[in-house]
Design an enzyme around this catalytic site. Structure first.
Site, short mmCIF file in Angstrom:
data_model
loop_
_atom_site.label_atom_id
_atom_site.label_comp_id
_atom_site.label_asym_id
_atom_site.label_seq_id
_atom_site.Cartn_x
_atom_site.Cartn_y
_atom_site.Cartn_z
N ASP A 1 0.84 -1.00 -0.21
CA ASP A 1 -0.12 0.21 0.01
C ASP A 1 0.84 1.32 -0.11
OD1 ASP A 1 -2.39 1.61 0.77
OD2 ASP A 1 -1.41 1.65 2.63
N ASP B 1 0.11 5.12 0.92
CA ASP B 1 -0.10 5.90 1.88
C ASP B 1 -0.25 5.40 3.24
OD1 ASP B 1 -0.91 8.20 3.74
OD2 ASP B 1 -3.16 7.93 3.04
P1 B16 Z 1 -6.63 10.23 -3.99
P2 B16 Z 1 -3.77 4.35 -0.20
C1 B16 Z 1 -5.45 6.15 -0.35
O1 B16 Z 1 -4.05 5.88 -0.52
C2 B16 Z 1 -5.46 6.82 1.07
O2 B16 Z 1 -5.31 6.19 2.14
C3 B16 Z 1 -6.96 7.81 1.14
O3 B16 Z 1 -7.13 8.46 2.13
C4 B16 Z 1 -7.20 8.36 -0.16
O4 B16 Z 1 -8.58 8.75 0.23
C5 B16 Z 1 -7.34 7.39 -1.21
O5 B16 Z 1 -5.77 6.96 -1.48
C6 B16 Z 1 -7.56 8.22 -2.71
O6 B16 Z 1 -6.53 9.18 -2.91
O7 B16 Z 1 -7.79 11.21 -3.70
O8 B16 Z 1 -5.24 10.79 -4.20
O9 B16 Z 1 -7.13 9.36 -5.47
O10 B16 Z 1 -3.67 4.19 1.30
O11 B16 Z 1 -4.55 3.35 -0.87
O12 B16 Z 1 -2.31 4.45 -0.88
MG MG Z 2 -3.04 3.20 3.39
#
Ligand code: B16
Ligand code: MG
Length: 214
Positions: free
Chosen positions: A8, A10
């Site tokens: 993953d 984030d």
């Molecule tokens: P975006 P991951 C996720 O990343 C985040 O944890 C989540 O908070 C966010 O809403 C989602 O990506 C979408 O992000 O707005 O940049 O498309 O943890 O799956 O790497």
């Molecule tokens: Mg994450």
């Protein structure tokens, strides 16, 4: 035998949650919607539009689909702007050592992130070329806890689902990994998941897990 590790982004490779929080807060304040860290916590691994739905639970008015898209775009612009300050110093502890060891062991590595900004983030932290495959928010319709993102990553790697280990910081991501028929390695908040196969304080512990599977 574990042949590939899917990370993953984030919360595992880099912590962008504070950037997400500040951008959503800007949108929420503008709309006079109460928004605080405990709500932000529920947004981990969840797609942009699903995150907005969670935030709007506290809204005093209803929004049309068109208005919702505009609010999500507003948040994303603020979020992307803030990411310009992101660099390799933001890579989380242990990540570079783990990537280097897995490479030496011949284990494939991929990103499985719900974010549509994943490629930009990887470029900012200079890890864009460090992965054999990148699966991100552009590749899927259903985000975690649906298994789709990890299944796409395994397909891109050319590795069977059951030979993949997923590293996640979100409970939704652990559920997604198990639904994909993969091993699930939990760090951070995901350690509270009952479904995780492994739980660790230090991401480097995954090297032993991979070695012991061989
Ligand atoms: P975006 P991951 C996720 O990343 C985040 O944890 C989540 O908070 C966010 O809403 C989602 O990506 C979408 O992000 O707005 O940049 O498309 O943890 O799956 O790497
Ligand atoms: Mg994450």
């Amino acid at each position: 035998m574990i042949k590939a590790v899917i990370f993953d982004l984030d919360g595992v490779i880099v912590s962008t949650d504070e950037f997400h929080y500040q951008a959503w807060k800007l949108m929420a304040d503008q709309e006079c919607i109460p928004f605080y860290k405990t709500i932000n916590h529920r947004l981990r691994g969840v797609s942009r539009m699903e995150s907005l739905t969670i935030i709007l639970e506290k809204a005093h008015q209803s929004y049309s689909e068109e208005e919702k898209v505009k609010l999500a775009e507003f948040k994303n612009q603020a979020y992307v702007k803030s990411l310009s300050s992101l660099d390799e110093t933001h890579i989380l502890p242990g990540v570079l050592q783990v990537l280097s060891k897995l490479k030496k062991m011949g284990v494939k590595v991929a990103i499985g992130s719900s974010s549509k900004n994943a490629q930009f983030i990887l470029k900012q932290i200079k890890l864009f070329d460090a992965f054999d495959a990148i699966a991100d928010g552009h590749d899927i319709i259903h985000s975690k806890p649906a298994p789709d993102i990890f299944l796409v990553a395994a397909t891109k790697l050319g590795v069977e689902d059951h030979a993949c280990l997923v590293v996640e910081d979100a409970v939704a991501g652990i559920i997604a990994a198990k639904r994909a028929g993969m091993f699930a390695f939990a760090v951070g908040d995901a350690r509270k998941s009952v479904e995780a196969d492994y739980k660790a304080d230090d991401i480097k512990e995954l090297i032993e897990v991979v070695k012991n599977s061989r």
